[in-house]
Design a protein around this motif. Structure first.
Motif, PDB file in Angstrom:
ATOM      1  N   TRP A 350     -21.815   6.929 -37.185  1.00 46.78           N
ATOM      2  CA  TRP A 350     -23.195   7.353 -36.973  1.00 46.78           C
ATOM      3  C   TRP A 350     -23.961   6.343 -36.139  1.00 46.78           C
ATOM      4  O   TRP A 350     -25.038   6.666 -35.618  1.00 46.78           O
ATOM      5  N   ASP A 400     -22.114  10.947 -33.569  1.00 47.83           N
ATOM      6  CA  ASP A 400     -22.482  12.206 -34.213  1.00 47.83           C
ATOM      7  C   ASP A 400     -21.696  12.460 -35.489  1.00 47.83           C
ATOM      8  O   ASP A 400     -21.775  13.546 -36.062  1.00 47.83           O
ATOM      9  N   CYS A 494     -27.976  12.495 -44.235  1.00 49.88           N
ATOM     10  CA  CYS A 494     -28.943  13.575 -44.027  1.00 49.88           C
ATOM     11  C   CYS A 494     -28.537  14.853 -44.761  1.00 49.88           C
ATOM     12  O   CYS A 494     -29.263  15.844 -44.714  1.00 49.88           O
ATOM     13  N   ARG A 504     -37.102  16.112 -38.839  1.00 49.26           N
ATOM     14  CA  ARG A 504     -35.726  15.938 -38.369  1.00 49.26           C
ATOM     15  C   ARG A 504     -35.158  14.630 -38.885  1.00 49.26           C
ATOM     16  O   ARG A 504     -35.780  13.578 -38.783  1.00 49.26           O
ATOM     17  N   CYS A 505     -33.961  14.718 -39.444  1.00 51.30           N
ATOM     18  CA  CYS A 505     -33.287  13.540 -40.012  1.00 51.30           C
ATOM     19  C   CYS A 505     -32.308  12.966 -38.996  1.00 51.30           C
ATOM     20  O   CYS A 505     -31.555  13.701 -38.346  1.00 51.30           O
ATOM     21  N   SER A 506     -32.347  11.663 -38.826  1.00 56.36           N
ATOM     22  CA  SER A 506     -31.330  10.956 -38.041  1.00 56.36           C
ATOM     23  C   SER A 506     -30.824   9.806 -38.892  1.00 56.36           C
ATOM     24  O   SER A 506     -31.497   9.355 -39.817  1.00 56.36           O
ATOM     25  N   GLN A 507     -29.634   9.296 -38.571  1.00 58.19           N
ATOM     26  CA  GLN A 507     -29.030   8.335 -39.465  1.00 58.19           C
ATOM     27  C   GLN A 507     -28.178   7.328 -38.731  1.00 58.19           C
ATOM     28  O   GLN A 507     -27.765   7.524 -37.581  1.00 58.19           O
ATOM     29  N   PHE A 512     -31.026   6.297 -43.197  1.00 51.08           N
ATOM     30  CA  PHE A 512     -31.484   7.462 -42.453  1.00 51.08           C
ATOM     31  C   PHE A 512     -32.971   7.288 -42.171  1.00 51.08           C
ATOM     32  O   PHE A 512     -33.662   6.478 -42.795  1.00 51.08           O
ATOM     33  N   ASP A 515     -38.070  11.988 -38.578  1.00 51.26           N
ATOM     34  CA  ASP A 515     -39.004  12.157 -37.466  1.00 51.26           C
ATOM     35  C   ASP A 515     -40.026  13.220 -37.871  1.00 51.26           C
ATOM     36  O   ASP A 515     -39.703  14.397 -37.977  1.00 51.26           O
TER      37      ASP A 515
END
Length: 1178
Positions: A350, A400, A494, A504-507, A512, A515
């Motif tokens: 990630w 990803d 997420c 919106r989740c990002s990690q 994590f 947004d």
């Protein structure tokens, strides 16, 4: 209890338990159950007759003794073990696991001894029907008839997949029905449609997705339950409920269902999508065991390709690089092949940055290196000497979480890099490459230190020779640090969707982030609403009438809605049919139906009505021979429909059971033989106010008596109007220290947000408490000037303390909010800086609390609160304190004092201050003055005049991550602005207001050459500014104009006089370090764009009134602080009253308009002529 078997031990078991050799770097105890079993619990005990035990351990499981998977607790912490050698600790698994092998990996052990362990495993036998699909095969379940139509379906299966793509299930019918279950990018997607050909277009298709990282070669359980349109879709322990698209309730599938792929008609073995590669077991379709039928070669099942009935296990060994700073794998470089070398591997991560491979190269004089790293999510290949860097960059993002394959080949004077199926990238060399003695994977070696790779790696080949990672683990090959072997420990942080309200989740590998852009919420998990809960809050904050977003349930599930706040009285929600509508030709058999679509959902409208003290909606029915009720039997001929969809036949008032109009209730109908004017069957009208809250708003109107000769009707339904806020002033007084209010506790496991107002004269007291067995939350006044928020989630007590520079027990209202989520906890009091503490990255997540919440005291009746609490809200739920106080001794409803009611004693952001003999209004944060903060502050500017307000210190976020505490000035959010000003001028171009920052950002409000209003946002100095022009006509007309601007992230709401616009910024940049605000002439600035600078050089000639920027009122500051270093004044300024004069002029104009409309109404009724209501205002 299942008998245990011994396996994989690195120490001696002995008679008293297992203890590993002291030299073992990574000890574990492995249990072989001889066959796959369903394990429901485990138990551990220390080594007998010793001081050895394991206090925490990791539990791994596997079908084959290879490719292990960790049993995950929801909080991602190790399983709790023993505290002594003799007691037995049982752990019941939250979800049973089917496995043959178990591993117990010690994480923590006896501080006075060593690792010592005895284990027991509990469970039962497990029966499995397995099918193996090789990526080119499928099973077809064929129906006895041409098609199968079902209103109820239950489909269950378990699968393990070798790849991230593949169809598990598919069926379709000719009328447009279909069902598809497939893996896409490692996630499970369900496509389902009932009788709707329209959704064939990709933009209209409904897809429900669950899970991720499902190509992990481990079993996953799927259950699909459908009844009509309602569907429950479950993957492992996560369920999503949804409603299908389409017009029908049944699923009609033609001929067959396919499992493992979607074959083309008439071409067995040819697939139109990528088919499944892996194993399925216990596959049931509506009670039919499909794999059992296939295994017994029943005629209902047709096998395409090679389907076998045992699960083949690929011999893949992965290694997990656990640390982003110290993980590495060092391998010897084998002999070269044909003047070159090659490296190939697969990885998944990630993290956007990390070193994958570094190889020192043999060189004559200067050192040379070959470096492969991930930078900003993309692969970088660098051939590095001391003076020359050669780069190659891939276009595809690789952080990803999916497996990616990369290969490097050095042949002759070229290095070729290939990533997945991308075209190869090449670096041209001047000399041949020859690696030194080692290759470093994941870290350890680099000319310039960089972040090490954190993720999983498998299938490493060096010079086409596979690397045996198990030999590395056993110390026979290479060396390593901070690696786990034979498992991939990647997690999707997420997956549980801790990010709220559609954010919106990002990690990365270990954390994590959420947004919140465009959601209307803020905070680490987008839990806190940016907007006030009602117009009453905006009124008390000093806002003037206009359009505002309100969030009725705060952090609850309802989205914010846009309403018009008539600050003096009403909250207004409009609908799509505000004009008068004429109706002819309707009968009871074919009535006219008018629908009303509001600017909010009915759930939101229900919440608004519930929150408000009073709601009403005006309804007017103008009629010519159009009756509301049948005069013979009273049958309704027309009616309206309430928000629940129920028919209503009353036309005014708050008495829903009375079938009358307003004139009937007031006994003044035109014909006293009827209860409605229109029932007299002539030209009349029935107008009334609907005010029974439970029925509002009006959803439909139905008219059924305009079919006779000369018959017609015209109706107008006004907007929904509500006033007051029942909970903002819902207050109680605690007058006994042992008293408290008790409520059922809410579900706050993952996210807790509590806010309230208090006032007291006591030095201490508990505001709110909820206790569990070990976990707890508590907010209290711990000293006269200190509020404390303490809690325990299982990692030990955490305390946030906020100290006020002035006493808080001053008998004035103070506001408190406390929040705890999976990312952080925070505490805020009034306008003091926010206090934040971050949660441990791998700590417990869920608060385990009791069933009772205590407000104003504790369960032990100690440290109770004496004073008043109001507006108590937890997670968007308003608590009715007054109602509970009626049945609680020691607590009374309401709170004594002038400032304790909703009466608007102080206006325009003014704060009500209790005095011993009355009250006073503190207008410090208001642009207005006077006893009630209602007197406008105006100044006339002559040519060249300006007022500049210098901010005392830059607005900034003070971060101290080592102490895990942040301070954020609550008065100012870097992505939130509020600007309000009134002006009067005949000059254009003109500079009205500009705000500058230390980082060369600015906001400017100007009049252009043609007099139009322009708003400039320059938030990114390297990008073009955003320019908004809400009014194209000239505002340099000598009239007073009011401008209000509210920025929430990228959203900008602008109101100019009565015109409202919404704009979106190009960038959601923070407005950092505000330096100054200037009204009027601006000189010497090289930051402003040319048009803004030109307006700034012209300055402003005219009058400013009631100017406010966030908490700053610059005109007041200029009048009250002449000579202060905070305010710089240039040119001639005169105190004025242009705002008051303009208000008087507007009032006279409105009076004239009212008299004109009244005259039209009188003339209309004299002539008995129906006109559209809009004609009255023509």
């Amino acid at each position: 209890m299942i008998p245990l078997s011994r396996g994989g031990l690195t120490g001696s078991l002995g008679g008293g338990g297992w203890s590993p050799e002291s030299t073992d770097r990574s000890p574990w105890l492995q249990v072989d159950l001889q066959d796959r079993m369903e394990v429901t619990a485990v138990a551990t005990q220390g080594r007998h007759g010793s001081t050895d035990w394991v206090s925490a351990y990791m539990l791994l499981y596997s079908d084959t003794g290879r490719m292990w998977k960790q049993y995950m607790l929801e909080d991602n912490v190790g399983v709790v073990g023993n505290v002594n050698p003799d007691s037995v600790v049982h752990h019941k698994l939250s979800q049973s696991i089917r496995t043959r092998f178990l591993r117990f990996v010690p994480l923590e052990w006896s501080p006075s001894g060593r690792v010592g362990l005895r284990v027991a495993v509990y469970g039962c036998a497990y029966r499995s029907y397995v099918a193996d699909f090789d990526g080119r095969s499928s099973l077809l379940y064929r129906f006895n008839q041409k098609s199968m139509s079902t209103v109820k379906d239950v489909i269950s299966l378990r699968f393990k997949s070798r790849q991230a793509e593949g169809v598990l299930l598919h069926g379709e019918g000719q009328r447009g029905d279909y069902i598809t279950l497939e893996l896409h990018r490692g996630r499970l997607a369900l496509h389902l449609n009932l009788d709707d050909n329209r959704v064939r277009s990709s933009s209209a298709r409904m897809v429900v997705t669950l899970g991720s990282l499902l190509d992990d070669l481990h079993w996953h359980s799927v259950l699909i339950e459908r009844f009509n349109k309602q569907v429950n879709f479950t993957l492992d322990r996560h369920t999503q409920h949804f409603r299908t698209k389409g017009d029908g309730d049944s699923l009609e599938v033609d001929y067959e269902l396919s499992f493992g792929g979607i074959p083309l008609p008439g071409k067995p073995g040819t697939f139109i999508r990528r088919n499944f590669h892996g194993c399925m077991e216990n596959l049931y379709y509506n009670g039919v065991n499909v794999i059992d039928l296939a295994k017994r070669r029943k005629p209902q099942i047709y096998s395409v390709g090679n389907v076998t009935f045992s699960c083949s296990e690929p011999q893949l060994v992965a290694a997990t690089f656990q640390s982003s700073s110290s993980s590495f794998l060092s391998l010897p470089a084998p002999a070269q092949i044909l003047e070159g070398f090659s490296v190939r591997l697969q990885f998944r991560t990630w993290n956007p940055d990390g070193l994958l491979l570094s190889s020192p190269l043999i060189s004559g004089q200067e050192p040379r290196y070959l470096i492969l790293q991930i930078s900003s999510g993309r692969l970088h290949l660098t051939h590095q000497t001391s003076a020359i860097w050669h780069f190659r960059l891939t276009g595809q993002r690789v952080n990803d979480g999916l497996w990616h394959s990369v290969s490097l080949n050095a042949r002759g004077l070229q290095i070729i890099m290939t990533l997945d199926s991308e075209p190869a990238s090449t670096i041209q060399l001047k000399s041949y490459l020859e690696p030194k003695d080692k290759h470093y994977f994941g870290g350890k070696f680099c000319l310039n230190p960089t972040m090490a790779f954190q993720g999983c790696v498998r299938l490493i080949l060096v010079n086409n020779q596979p690397v045996d990672l198990l030999s590395v683990q056993q110390g026979h090959l290479g060396s390593y640090n901070q690696l786990q072997f034979d498992l991939c420990g990647i997690r999707d942080r997420c997956l549980y969707n801790f990010c709220e309200h559609g954010s919106r989740c990002s990690q990365t590998w270990s954390s994590f982030s959420c947004d919140c852009t465009g959601t209307g919420y803020s905070g680490a998990t987008c839990h806190n609403s940016l907007y006030e809960a009602s117009c009453e809050h905006y009124r008390l904050a000093g806002s003037t009438s206009g359009y505002f977003p309100i969030d009725l349930d705060g952090s609850g599930p309802l989205d914010p809605i846009q309403v018009y706040c008539n600050i003096t009285v009403w909250t207004v929600v409009r609908h799509n049919s505000s004009n008068a509508v004429r109706v002819r030709g309707s009968t009871l058999q074919k009535p006219y139906v008018g629908w009303f679509n509001y600017s909010a959902s009915f759930e939101q409208l229900k919440a608004l009505v519930s929150l408000s003290e009073h709601c009403e909606q005006r309804i007017a029915y103008h009629c010519r021979r159009s009756r509301l009720f049948n005069p013979w039997d009273g049958t309704p001929l027309s009616w309206w429909v309430d928000r629940r969809g129920e028919k209503r036949t009353y036309w005014g008032g708050i008495q829903p059971g009375v079938q009358q109009c307003s004139c009937g209730l007031e006994e003044n109908c035109a014909d006293m033989n009827y209860f409605c004017n229109c029932d007299a069957d002539r030209v009349e009208n029935d107008t009334g106010i609907l005010s029974y809250k439970e029925h509002l708003p009006v959803r439909e109107i139905v008219i059924g008596d305009t079919y006779r000769l000369g018959s017609e009707a015209m109706y107008v339904v006004g907007p929904l109007q509500c006033s007051g806020d029942k909970f903002l002033w819902n207050a109680v007084s605690f007058y006994q220290a042992a008293s408290y209010l008790q409520f059922p506790a809410l579900q706050v496991e993952l996210s807790l947000h509590v806010s309230f107002y208090f006032k007291t004269a006591s030095p201490s007291g508990v505001f709110v408490e909820n206790m569990g067995i070990e976990d707890f939350i508590r907010v209290e006044l711990s000293s006269p000037s200190t509020v404390t928020f303490s809690f325990n989630v299982g990692d030990g007590p955490v305390v946030l303390t906020l100290k006020s520079p002035v006493p808080l027990n001053d008998r004035q209202w103070h506001w408190v909010q406390a929040e705890r989520n999976v990312k952080e906890a925070c505490l805020q009091v009034d306008q003091l800086p926010l206090r934040i503490i971050e949660t441990p990255p791998d700590g417990h997540l869920r608060l385990q609390l009791g069933s009772q919440l205590f407000v104003g005291g504790t369960a032990t009746k100690q440290r109770g609160f004496l004073g008043c609490i109001r507006a108590f809200n937890m997670n968007g739920v308003n608590f009715d304190l007054e109602e509970r106080a009626k049945v609680t001794p020691g607590v009374s409803s309401g709170c004594a004092g002038h400032c304790s009611s909703s009466a608007g004693l102080c206006h325009n952001r003014g704060k009500c201050i209790e005095k011993s003999s009355g009250y006073m209004c503190d207008c410090t944060n208001s642009a207005y003055g006077g006893p009630s903060c209602t007197e406008e502050v105006s100044m006339s500017f002559e040519r060249g005049a300006s007022v500049t307000y210098i901010f005392q210190e830059p607005f900034s976020v003070i971060q101290n991550r080592s102490a895990a505490v942040l301070s954020v000035p609550s008065q100012y959010s870097k992505t939130r602005d509020n600007v309000a000003l009134s002006f009067q001028t005949t000059q254009s171009p003109a500079m009205l207001l500009t705000v500058n920052t230390l980082s060369q950002q600015y906001v400017a409000i100007i009049l252009a050459r043609n007099g139009s209003l322009q708003i400039w946002y320059q938030l990114h100095k390297e990008k073009r500014p955003d320019v908004f022009i809400p009014i194209l006509s000239s505002l340099a007309d000598g009239r007073l104009h009011r401008v209000q601007i509210q920025r929430e992230g990228k959203d900008v709401f602008v109101q100019v006089d009565n015109e409202n616009k919404k704009y979106t910024l190009s960038f959601d940049a923070a407005f950092n370090s505000v330096k100054s605000l200037t009204l009027g002439k601006v000189t010497g600035s090289d930051v402003l764009d040319d048009e803004v600078a030109h307006a700034g050089s012209k300055g402003f000639i005219g009058c400013f009134s009631s100017v406010q920027y966030n908490h700053v009122a610059p005109l007041k500051a200029a009048l009250l602080n002449r000579g202060s270093s905070l305010v710089s004044i240039r040119g001639h300024l005169l105190e004025s009253n242009c705002g008051a004069l303009a208000d008087l002029s507007t009032s006279v104009s409105r009076l004239g308009k009212f008299l004109e409309i009244n005259a039209k109404i009188i003339k209309l009724f004299e002539n008995r002529k129906l006109l559209p209501l809009s004609a009255l205002y023509a």
